[in-house]
Design an enzyme around this catalytic site. Structure first.
Site, PDB file in Angstrom:
ATOM      1  N   TYR A 123       6.477   0.332   1.426  1.00 19.71           N
ATOM      2  CA  TYR A 123       5.766  -0.906   1.085  1.00 19.71           C
ATOM      3  C   TYR A 123       6.816  -1.935   0.663  1.00 19.71           C
ATOM      4  O   TYR A 123       7.417  -1.820  -0.401  1.00 19.71           O
ATOM      5  CB  TYR A 123       4.791  -0.595  -0.055  1.00 19.71           C
ATOM      6  CG  TYR A 123       3.980  -1.750  -0.606  1.00 19.71           C
ATOM      7  CD1 TYR A 123       3.725  -2.901   0.121  1.00 19.71           C
ATOM      8  CD2 TYR A 123       3.429  -1.651  -1.881  1.00 19.71           C
ATOM      9  CE1 TYR A 123       2.951  -3.926  -0.410  1.00 19.71           C
ATOM     10  CE2 TYR A 123       2.649  -2.671  -2.420  1.00 19.71           C
ATOM     11  CZ  TYR A 123       2.427  -3.805  -1.684  1.00 19.71           C
ATOM     12  OH  TYR A 123       1.658  -4.821  -2.225  1.00 19.71           O
ATOM     13  N   LYS A 163       4.663  -1.308   5.436  1.00 23.37           N
ATOM     14  CA  LYS A 163       3.705  -2.385   5.113  1.00 23.37           C
ATOM     15  C   LYS A 163       4.553  -3.556   4.677  1.00 23.37           C
ATOM     16  O   LYS A 163       5.210  -3.506   3.638  1.00 23.37           O
ATOM     17  CB  LYS A 163       2.770  -1.949   3.986  1.00 23.37           C
ATOM     18  CG  LYS A 163       2.025  -3.109   3.311  1.00 23.37           C
ATOM     19  CD  LYS A 163       0.901  -2.614   2.459  1.00 23.37           C
ATOM     20  CE  LYS A 163       0.399  -3.600   1.406  1.00 23.37           C
ATOM     21  NZ  LYS A 163       0.441  -5.018   1.732  1.00 23.37           N
TER      22      LYS A 163
END
Lengths: 314, 314, 314, 314
Positions: free
Chosen positions: A141, A171
């Site tokens: 992330y 992400k």
């Protein structure tokens, strides 16, 4: 591990809270129904929007359980939790628990108090957590604005490739399109690059993004689904208009103090998730009235997500 | 609550680890003896040096217990843990546990993922934790370089004064002397301002600081005690020389990769605390050899802390 | 070149402007008298306070001439201009003009649009300008908050030592006391380290600073002279009180919008230097009234600089 | 003033220098020919690529003259200089000179030493310069990475609209697509938004950008023209490939030290513009050899700009 490439909208759900700040997980089944009804194909839980950092380990596990429970017979709905934090032992415990619950994947972000000194250390840190669940897809992330860790993901992919076998993708919550396109093209598109900035999803689509994770998908999924449809039909003019509507909506987050504004939008669509925990600031009732007017001004009710008719939430 | 003003050197101990990264708390009694033998009057545990953020709740509690146990009959040795982190429920639990263990005080730092939007929110966040242990002194740990939260402490004192009754003071790990002096002078010196940057303790003394918390006090207490003695005798010239020696020592932290260098210094004085956990980077064996030479160059052995003759650590 | 070590207070004069923003250099003789009468021993012109960057080459030369003219028979009053900017050809031209005018020294700061990539490039950049006036002392003006160039001066001294023979020292406008003390001690105090942050001059004195350059010396010289006297007499308590008064005065700069507040203080002591040029923001008349009240509150009139009785400025 | 919306590629030419760092303007006619031959429709001179900040006023005027002279009979080739800097009097003088020379427009960036405190002050600063040439289109050059001034352009447009009548648009060298799209859509596309980050021109095109200003258009115009053609034909796949090639080329700028690498690329296409001035660092001859190999690796010669057969530059 064969890397799956997710397509479509993944919401980052808010964690529902009671007025006293405790978890209100009874809402989760209805939340899940609502997301499904609005064309959302997955949930990224306990991330920034989900206030993972503001919860205890035990609370995070309860949130895992709640989402695992509602989606357990739904192979098309992918749930991945953020296990990250600053204590790797905690992260590993959560990753294993996610596996135990049957969640789809795990996500991890860079420790954000002590920060990795270089991308090699970041890769080693990822490896340690990823290795705890070798059979689950592992996502990094990337959100430098909150972690303060800003290595390019192109450098991270170069560092982990063939070393972390369950590394599935990123992400990507940052606006470095040079880096993002380089990652999309890395080894002929080997990794799953999920776009994480709703306010410029159109630019990401133009570069080739297929999946996205976003907080505003919670309450404005129809808008984004239409944007994507327009883009896929080659109607850029229409897609730009949708993107501008999304921007007008997101601008109110800045105006009303940031991330907690998301829960205010949820109230407008009648899915009350309570408030954000400290240190996040919530709107005062007076501000909420002003916010409501601004939301009318941008015609939020026309493009917002809809509660299903037979919702379990009354 | 009557606010006590601490005087002298408080060490921020390293958390001892085994080679596999697990806690090695058997060292704590000897560690405590060593600090006492070198004129240290307290311990700030589980802070940055103590790697609090890299430990689980359970581990932090064990560290609390270990230090509580060795100092339980020693009223002159003040132990305060950092309970801070990003989850206030965790912080509150740790604060209560610190009280249960009989520790002297608690310290708290600003949440560092979501950051307070203004000093009022920071004050409210402090209040929530401080209120959980109303009978313990509560210190705010100001370390913007790691938390990214940089409000002046003068503004914080104005905000909390008369509102958080157990607010005792600030561990000030930042180099804003305008702010620091303003805090020292706040309401005629009401609050206990502990200086937290060893490399410029002399400047802080000149402004009126009396107590200090530092990581290099672990392994170079004699140097700082001499520096303070020179200052108190009005011999600034000698104090400056000591400060320069401290700086030469601290410069090697920068050269060898940062905070983990502290554990390398501990090895040189024969108190092996193991390594730092990820994401902190440790020296390679080759680097350690070079570091040893540099430490000789700056004559570390002349001013470093001494293990007591009858140490329990063999 | 034998390096002279300056002692005492050097003011950084404001550049006087007419209401239309043009130079009002007729004030300079009176300005000089006032500084002398208040125990100031030099002037650092065309720096930040002097708005060098907001003037044309021609205007800067006129300012050079004005200060050269008033101080030409005064060997005790040292005038040094900042010649720095982003175009080295311009800097060199100004440095030569400073020499031609008979000014004492030149100062130069890092180019601040394109920034030197490392300290070697910074040293090379300094060398190019310093070499144009090999018989004048050359000072580096270290002010990272405005230039964005933050290499330590210890690294710069290591880089230029024995290479730039007229390098005399540093005007140090930054709060890194580890670096500052290291520079003071460099080669037994070879270089002249002038302190540039008035709000913590006491800390600098404690470390061994002897000369200082400041903007608030323009209008509060008596306060600083008393502070220094107290320090030299070993009365730290009194020195701290003076420093706190200086801080209370400087805090109003933050409150009223920054550097332009300095010209407002000058108005209060009846030496009207006009306003700052764009992009600096000046107070509105309403703000000035509020500012005046705040200045009364901190008793500015008690410690401010005094216009000499027979001033040429009426 | 009717605002013209430019379409296509505008190069930001390097300023040609002799080996001693003086201007080598004899190259400009051939430079112009080359740009024309490669489908470039304008020149943004004396900006970052053109080293405006590193030149004197006189030098900048000579560069204005040189480009005015070669393009004086060519209405299709738009030349606009950056007049910006920190001294507004200098900027105004240059703006008037640009008009006198017959250049198409002027550009201005925020002062970057003292920085505007808010967007109102920035607007006022722009107004002062724009008013000096009321009949010329005035562009704001938005490049926060170098100026440190990061207000959104949406806020600036709101502030200047109907107040600066010759405000034509923005050269947007920043990666905030939320802001950029909002500006494109401001009052139905009233202002001319020129994209300034070559490495993500495809994303900008997707959002509706029509004109672009870039440094790599100097030496890789064919690549970008093909990219645009692919985009306009709806062949996103091909456009992405071209964008990736541009990124691979631009990545070498990072690898070889930044902006000066551009002049190295120019050498490869046989238009030698010399070196960058200090404080910009240039490649060593050894680095240039390595760079050449890397440039071969990315097949630079296949997509680079071509010198016209009958070039005046031999």
């Amino acid at each position: 591990m064969k890397i799956e490439h997710l397509k479509g909208l993944i919401a980052a759900p808010f964690t529902p809270m009671h007025a006293d700040g405790s978890l209100n997980l009874s809402i989760v089944p209805g939340y899940y129904e609502m997301l499904k009804a609005n064309g959302i194909m997955g949930a990224f839980i306990c991330g920034s929007t989900g206030e993972g950092v503001s919860m205890t380990q035990t609370e995070k596990k309860k949130v895992f359980e709640a989402w695992a429970s509602v989606s357990k017979d739904d192979n098309h709905f992918k749930v991945m939790p953020l296990v990250g934090g600053t204590s790797l032992n905690d992260c590993i415990e959560l990753a294993k628990y996610a596996e135990e619950c049957g969640l789809y994947a795990v996500a991890f972000t860079a420790p954000f108090y002590f920060k990795p000194a270089n991308v090699q250390v970041l890769a080693e840190t990822c490896r340690k957590v990823a290795n705890a669940v070798p059979n689950m897809p592992f996502y990094y992330y990337h959100i430098p604005v909150l972690t303060g860790v800003g290595f390019t993901m192109f450098d991270l992919l170069n560092e982990i490739d063939d070393k972390i076998l369950n590394f599935a993708g990123v992400k990507y919550t940052h606006e470095d399109f040079m880096d993002f396109l380089s990652c999309l093209n890395f080894k002929n598109g080997k990794y799953d690059m999920l776009w994480g900035r709703d306010e410029n999803i159109l630019a990401a689509l133009a570069l080739g993004a297929r999946g996205s994770v976003g907080s505003t998908f919670n309450y404005a999924a129809p808008l984004y689904n239409e944007l994507i449809a327009s883009f896929e039909q080659g109607d850029l003019e229409a897609a730009r208009k949708k993107q501008q509507q999304s921007i007008d909506m997101i601008r109110l987050l800045g105006k009303y103090g940031g991330i907690a504004t998301g829960k205010a939008y949820m109230k407008l669509m009648r899915l009350d998730c309570g408030e954000f925990r400290l240190p996040v600031r919530n709107m005062s009732p007076e501000q909420f009235q002003l916010f409501k007017k601004d939301a009318e001004q941008i015609k939020f009710s026309i493009f917002c997500s809809q509660m299903p008719a037979a919702s379990v939430i009354k």
